[in-house]
Design a protein around this motif. Structure first.
Motif, PDB file in Angstrom:
ATOM      1  N   SER A 140     -43.864 -17.388 -25.180  1.00  0.00           N
ATOM      2  CA  SER A 140     -44.030 -17.184 -26.712  1.00  0.00           C
ATOM      3  C   SER A 140     -44.463 -17.171 -27.836  1.00  0.00           C
ATOM      4  O   SER A 140     -45.059 -16.403 -28.751  1.00  0.00           O
ATOM      5  CB  SER A 140     -43.739 -18.594 -27.029  1.00  0.00           C
ATOM      6  N   ILE A 194     -40.898 -31.583 -26.846  1.00  0.00           N
ATOM      7  CA  ILE A 194     -40.618 -30.979 -27.736  1.00  0.00           C
ATOM      8  C   ILE A 194     -40.808 -29.257 -28.224  1.00  0.00           C
ATOM      9  O   ILE A 194     -40.631 -28.668 -28.923  1.00  0.00           O
ATOM     10  CB  ILE A 194     -41.469 -31.024 -29.062  1.00  0.00           C
ATOM     11  N   LEU A 195     -41.709 -28.647 -26.782  1.00  0.00           N
ATOM     12  CA  LEU A 195     -41.738 -27.790 -26.499  1.00  0.00           C
ATOM     13  C   LEU A 195     -40.174 -26.973 -26.238  1.00  0.00           C
ATOM     14  O   LEU A 195     -40.446 -25.705 -26.446  1.00  0.00           O
ATOM     15  CB  LEU A 195     -42.810 -27.352 -25.711  1.00  0.00           C
ATOM     16  N   THR A 196     -39.195 -28.016 -25.552  1.00  0.00           N
ATOM     17  CA  THR A 196     -38.154 -27.156 -25.777  1.00  0.00           C
ATOM     18  C   THR A 196     -36.871 -27.044 -26.578  1.00  0.00           C
ATOM     19  O   THR A 196     -36.410 -26.472 -26.170  1.00  0.00           O
ATOM     20  CB  THR A 196     -37.561 -27.488 -24.618  1.00  0.00           C
ATOM     21  N   ALA A 197     -37.402 -27.516 -27.959  1.00  0.00           N
ATOM     22  CA  ALA A 197     -36.955 -27.294 -29.503  1.00  0.00           C
ATOM     23  C   ALA A 197     -36.418 -28.678 -28.981  1.00  0.00           C
ATOM     24  O   ALA A 197     -34.973 -28.536 -29.526  1.00  0.00           O
ATOM     25  CB  ALA A 197     -36.133 -26.118 -29.322  1.00  0.00           C
ATOM     26  N   TYR A 216     -41.713 -23.403 -22.038  1.00  0.00           N
ATOM     27  CA  TYR A 216     -41.811 -22.702 -23.133  1.00  0.00           C
ATOM     28  C   TYR A 216     -41.293 -21.359 -23.517  1.00  0.00           C
ATOM     29  O   TYR A 216     -40.861 -21.038 -24.963  1.00  0.00           O
ATOM     30  CB  TYR A 216     -43.179 -21.771 -22.713  1.00  0.00           C
ATOM     31  N   GLY A 224     -37.876 -23.107 -25.133  1.00  0.00           N
ATOM     32  CA  GLY A 224     -38.019 -23.482 -26.052  1.00  0.00           C
ATOM     33  C   GLY A 224     -37.925 -22.039 -27.033  1.00  0.00           C
ATOM     34  O   GLY A 224     -37.683 -22.351 -28.543  1.00  0.00           O
ATOM     35  N   ASP A 225     -39.190 -20.797 -26.899  1.00  0.00           N
ATOM     36  CA  ASP A 225     -39.179 -20.116 -27.572  1.00  0.00           C
ATOM     37  C   ASP A 225     -37.721 -19.790 -28.185  1.00  0.00           C
ATOM     38  O   ASP A 225     -37.474 -19.314 -29.682  1.00  0.00           O
ATOM     39  CB  ASP A 225     -39.720 -19.009 -27.167  1.00  0.00           C
ATOM     40  N   LYS A 256     -33.869 -19.915 -26.442  1.00  0.00           N
ATOM     41  CA  LYS A 256     -33.286 -19.999 -24.931  1.00  0.00           C
ATOM     42  C   LYS A 256     -32.174 -19.094 -24.443  1.00  0.00           C
ATOM     43  O   LYS A 256     -32.209 -18.867 -22.954  1.00  0.00           O
ATOM     44  CB  LYS A 256     -32.074 -21.738 -25.977  1.00  0.00           C
ATOM     45  N   THR A 258     -47.857 -28.588 -32.102  1.00  0.00           N
ATOM     46  CA  THR A 258     -46.802 -29.008 -30.986  1.00  0.00           C
ATOM     47  C   THR A 258     -45.814 -28.302 -32.306  1.00  0.00           C
ATOM     48  O   THR A 258     -45.351 -28.580 -33.220  1.00  0.00           O
ATOM     49  CB  THR A 258     -46.501 -28.969 -30.505  1.00  0.00           C
ATOM     50  N   GLY A 302     -40.553 -25.230 -30.813  1.00  0.00           N
ATOM     51  CA  GLY A 302     -40.630 -25.276 -29.837  1.00  0.00           C
ATOM     52  C   GLY A 302     -41.003 -24.274 -29.458  1.00  0.00           C
ATOM     53  O   GLY A 302     -41.043 -22.790 -30.168  1.00  0.00           O
TER      54      GLY A 302
END
Length: 352
Positions: free
Chosen positions: A2, A89-92, A227, A230-231, A233, A293, A297
């Motif tokens: 990301s 949460i990192l994966t949105a 990352y 989340g950034d 997909k 965080t 994501g």
């Protein structure tokens, strides 16, 4: 992943300096890019400043080895659960069921040890398996059935909570019974001294989990994939990342971490109670958000989450020692959440 996508820019084909280039080098832009690349910086600064302020106000009453380690003891459970929440949460996504998984896992450990007569370590394994299974259910519903994480975990939060009360009969396993039958369940409540500082093994567990997740997220392909998912997909799928598998693994790992938190919870409170830790999902989200965080994501760090949990601990203990009403702690934490989200929105402009 990301960070790269947020900071990399294609050079103009004609070599001309674009208007945006002049603004990119302003102090505000440089600060944005620094904070975008170092999400733990803001919570680290807040921890340091708040600790200095409370030390100045309270003197030795706050700034002592015993008090500072007491903060670590108080945030250990939240720190462990929020480490798992960070992965989600990192994966949105978001996981509202982490607290329920923690309590259910602890109840399974207590029931296996007390009522089924199995050795303590077998009871612990049963609790860990329960946490992993709960995480697997969440992961499959999100990754395979394609349901929104908020809706899935809102439902499983209620389901896991109900199972906890039904399975335990809403009964608490007493500390004396645990000591006689399965003392291993109290492992993370045991203490040791380093000088005047008093640590619990639960604090060590929090630090070990944080260190392992930091390594996994920063030094392994799996971490880069987390990352990337989340950034963006869709872009991650085009790059050949098996996003479904990554999501399932994230939820399973989070479930296991919550089960470890359940084990530590038994040591912390001394007993196995289906009533314990009911607000831990909110506490975990709070620590992750204050820790920098992004709720969108793709940006954040385990180290930032650890600082986020410490911020809450410092303010809670500091305000208590000042003799303020407990509601001021809630007010302060709420304000910090709003400030953290606003700061995240400002930092995200660096990658726009």
């Amino acid at each position: 992943m990301s960070n790269a996508s947020g900071s990399a820019r294609a050079a103009p084909s004609d070599g001309a300096v674009q208007p945006s280039d002049t603004h990119r080098h302003t102090p505000a832009q440089r600060l944005q890019h620094f904070l975008h690349a170092n999400p733990a910086a803001v919570p680290m600064i807040v921890v340091a400043v708040s600790a200095v302020v409370f030390a100045a106000l309270l003197g030795p009453k706050f700034y002592s080895a015993f008090t500072l380690t007491l903060i670590l003891q108080q945030v250990a459970i939240t720190g462990i659960v929020s480490a798992g929440q960070t992965l989600i949460i990192l994966t949105a996504g978001i996981d509202l069921s982490v607290g329920a998984i923690m309590v259910l896992s602890s109840v399974v450990m207590g029931q296996f040890a007390m009522h089924y007569g199995v050795p303590g370590f077998v009871a612990v394994l049963a609790g860990l398996a329960t946490g992993g299974l709960c995480g697997l259910v969440n992961g499959l519903l999100v990754a395979r059935v394609k349901l929104p994480p908020f809706i899935v975990t809102l439902g499983t939060w209620s389901i896991f909570g109900a199972i906890t009360f039904i399975y335990s009969g809403n009964e608490t396993v007493r500390s004396q019974d645990i000591d006689q039958t399965a003392p291993i369940l109290h492992l993370f409540g045991n203490t040791f001294h380093i000088g005047h500082a008093v640590f619990t093994y639960g604090v060590i567990l929090m630090l070990v989990i944080s260190a392992l997740l930091w390594y996994a997220l920063n030094k392994t392909a799996w971490g880069r994939h987390v990352y990337a998912v989340g950034d963006d997909k869709h872009a991650a799928m085009l790059a050949g990342i098996r996003t479904g598998r990554v999501l399932v693994s994230v939820y399973v790992v989070t479930g296991l971490i919550c089960a470890l938190a359940g084990w530590a919870l038994i040591g912390r409170i001394g007993s196995v109670s289906p009533q314990a830790g009911q607000l831990e999902n909110i506490n975990a989200i709070t620590a992750v958000v204050i820790g920098g965080t992004s709720l969108f994501g793709g940006r954040g760090s385990i180290l930032g989450t650890l600082f986020g949990a410490l911020i809450v601990g410092v303010f809670s203990l500091g305000l208590r020692l000042l003799g303020t009403d407990p509601q001021w702690t809630q007010l302060t934490v709420g304000a910090l959440i709003i400030i953290a989200v606003a700061t995240d929105q400002w930092i995200r402009k660096a990658s726009a």
